[in-house]
Design a protein around this motif. Structure first.
Motif, PDB file in Angstrom:
ATOM      1  N   UNK A  45       0.862  -1.184   0.000  1.00 32.90           N
ATOM      2  CA  UNK A  45       0.000   0.000   0.000  1.00 32.90           C
ATOM      3  C   UNK A  45       0.897   1.233   0.000  1.00 32.90           C
ATOM      4  N   UNK A  46       0.301   2.392  -0.134  1.00 33.77           N
ATOM      5  CA  UNK A  46       1.094   3.628  -0.036  1.00 33.77           C
ATOM      6  C   UNK A  46       1.802   3.694   1.318  1.00 33.77           C
ATOM      7  N   UNK A  47       1.136   3.241   2.361  1.00 34.72           N
ATOM      8  CA  UNK A  47       1.721   3.289   3.701  1.00 34.72           C
ATOM      9  C   UNK A  47       2.893   2.327   3.833  1.00 34.72           C
ATOM     10  N   UNK A  48       2.765   1.117   3.283  1.00 31.84           N
ATOM     11  CA  UNK A  48       3.864   0.166   3.399  1.00 31.84           C
ATOM     12  C   UNK A  48       5.029   0.563   2.486  1.00 31.84           C
ATOM     13  N   UNK A  49       4.730   1.201   1.370  1.00 28.69           N
ATOM     14  CA  UNK A  49       5.801   1.725   0.508  1.00 28.69           C
ATOM     15  C   UNK A  49       6.567   2.817   1.257  1.00 28.69           C
ATOM     16  N   UNK A  50       5.857   3.677   1.952  1.00 30.28           N
ATOM     17  CA  UNK A  50       6.497   4.728   2.756  1.00 30.28           C
ATOM     18  C   UNK A  50       7.435   4.092   3.792  1.00 30.28           C
ATOM     19  N   UNK A  51       6.965   3.064   4.478  1.00 31.84           N
ATOM     20  CA  UNK A  51       7.803   2.383   5.482  1.00 31.84           C
ATOM     21  C   UNK A  51       9.021   1.744   4.817  1.00 31.84           C
ATOM     22  N   UNK A  85      11.232   8.999  -4.039  1.00 25.35           N
ATOM     23  CA  UNK A  85      11.349   7.535  -4.023  1.00 25.35           C
ATOM     24  C   UNK A  85      10.017   6.871  -3.661  1.00 25.35           C
ATOM     25  N   UNK A  86       9.248   7.495  -2.789  1.00 22.33           N
ATOM     26  CA  UNK A  86       7.912   6.963  -2.488  1.00 22.33           C
ATOM     27  C   UNK A  86       7.032   7.012  -3.742  1.00 22.33           C
ATOM     28  N   UNK A  87       7.093   8.106  -4.481  1.00 24.27           N
ATOM     29  CA  UNK A  87       6.320   8.199  -5.733  1.00 24.27           C
ATOM     30  C   UNK A  87       6.814   7.171  -6.753  1.00 24.27           C
ATOM     31  N   UNK A  88       8.142   7.015  -6.848  1.00 27.92           N
ATOM     32  CA  UNK A  88       8.716   6.051  -7.786  1.00 27.92           C
ATOM     33  C   UNK A  88       8.219   4.638  -7.477  1.00 27.92           C
ATOM     34  N   UNK A  89       8.376   4.202  -6.227  1.00 28.41           N
ATOM     35  CA  UNK A  89       7.980   2.839  -5.879  1.00 28.41           C
ATOM     36  C   UNK A  89       6.474   2.650  -5.918  1.00 28.41           C
ATOM     37  N   UNK A 145       0.673   3.427  -9.938  1.00 32.47           N
ATOM     38  CA  UNK A 145      -0.092   4.627  -9.585  1.00 32.47           C
ATOM     39  C   UNK A 145       0.156   5.794 -10.538  1.00 32.47           C
ATOM     40  N   UNK A 146       1.279   5.750 -11.265  1.00 36.31           N
ATOM     41  CA  UNK A 146       1.602   6.852 -12.161  1.00 36.31           C
ATOM     42  C   UNK A 146       2.057   8.112 -11.451  1.00 36.31           C
ATOM     43  N   UNK A 147       2.410   8.011 -10.182  1.00 33.23           N
ATOM     44  CA  UNK A 147       2.810   9.194  -9.415  1.00 33.23           C
ATOM     45  C   UNK A 147       4.178   9.733  -9.814  1.00 33.23           C
ATOM     46  N   UNK A 148       5.068   8.861 -10.292  1.00 35.48           N
ATOM     47  CA  UNK A 148       6.432   9.276 -10.618  1.00 35.48           C
ATOM     48  C   UNK A 148       6.514   9.678 -12.080  1.00 35.48           C
ATOM     49  N   UNK A 149       7.119  10.824 -12.327  1.00 34.72           N
ATOM     50  CA  UNK A 149       7.228  11.340 -13.692  1.00 34.72           C
ATOM     51  C   UNK A 149       8.667  11.613 -14.113  1.00 34.72           C
ATOM     52  N   UNK A 150       9.649  11.151 -13.362  1.00 30.55           N
ATOM     53  CA  UNK A 150      11.047  11.475 -13.638  1.00 30.55           C
ATOM     54  C   UNK A 150      11.719  10.528 -14.611  1.00 30.55           C
TER      55      UNK A 150
END
Length: 131
Positions: free
Chosen positions: A9-15, A49-53, A60-65
């Motif tokens: 999840x977003x939370x586990x990716x953050x961790x 890195x959270x957006x990337x993962x 999720x498409x959050x990372x654009x780099x």
């Protein structure tokens, strides 16, 4: 005792991201390269890195780099550092997640590392044809 995460999840990716980079920042082999590259920009780096993962693991498409271009500009990056990076990443995820999820994440990380290493270190002039 830590109860392993049973889903991504977003939370586990953050961790995962924060736990992993806490280890990187203490690692004798990796810390200088990362600290020299990131400097005092750790908070923005961790957010990236959270957006990337999230993009890799949750599509999720959050990372654009452009990870390739970023890594090609890192001073001091060497092929053997990727092995240590992958080792720390695996240890972090085996601690945080169930073995099946940790393996899934590691498989993605290894493909990303291979791609980055090819892009950074591959030199066609070093390939000898017919030998």
């Amino acid at each position: 005792m830590h109860q392993p995460y049973t889903e991504i999840t977003e939370e586990t990716i953050h961790a995962m991201v924060h736990g992993f980079y806490d280890r990187v920042r203490e690692d004798q082999l990796l810390k200088d390269v990362f600290n020299n590259s990131i400097g005092d920009q750790w908070d923005p780096h961790l957010a990236t890195m959270c957006r990337f993962w999230s993009s890799v693991l949750l599509t999720s498409g959050q990372y654009k780099g452009n990870p390739m271009m970023v890594h090609m500009q890192v001073d001091g990056i060497k092929r053997h550092l990727f092995d240590r990076w992958l080792e720390l990443f695996r240890e972090t995820n085996l601690y945080l997640f169930t073995p099946e999820i940790a393996d899934h994440i590691q498989e993605k990380a290894e493909r990303i590392a291979q791609s980055l290493m090819l892009g950074i270190f591959y030199k066609p002039e070093d390939v000898k044809v017919g030998t």
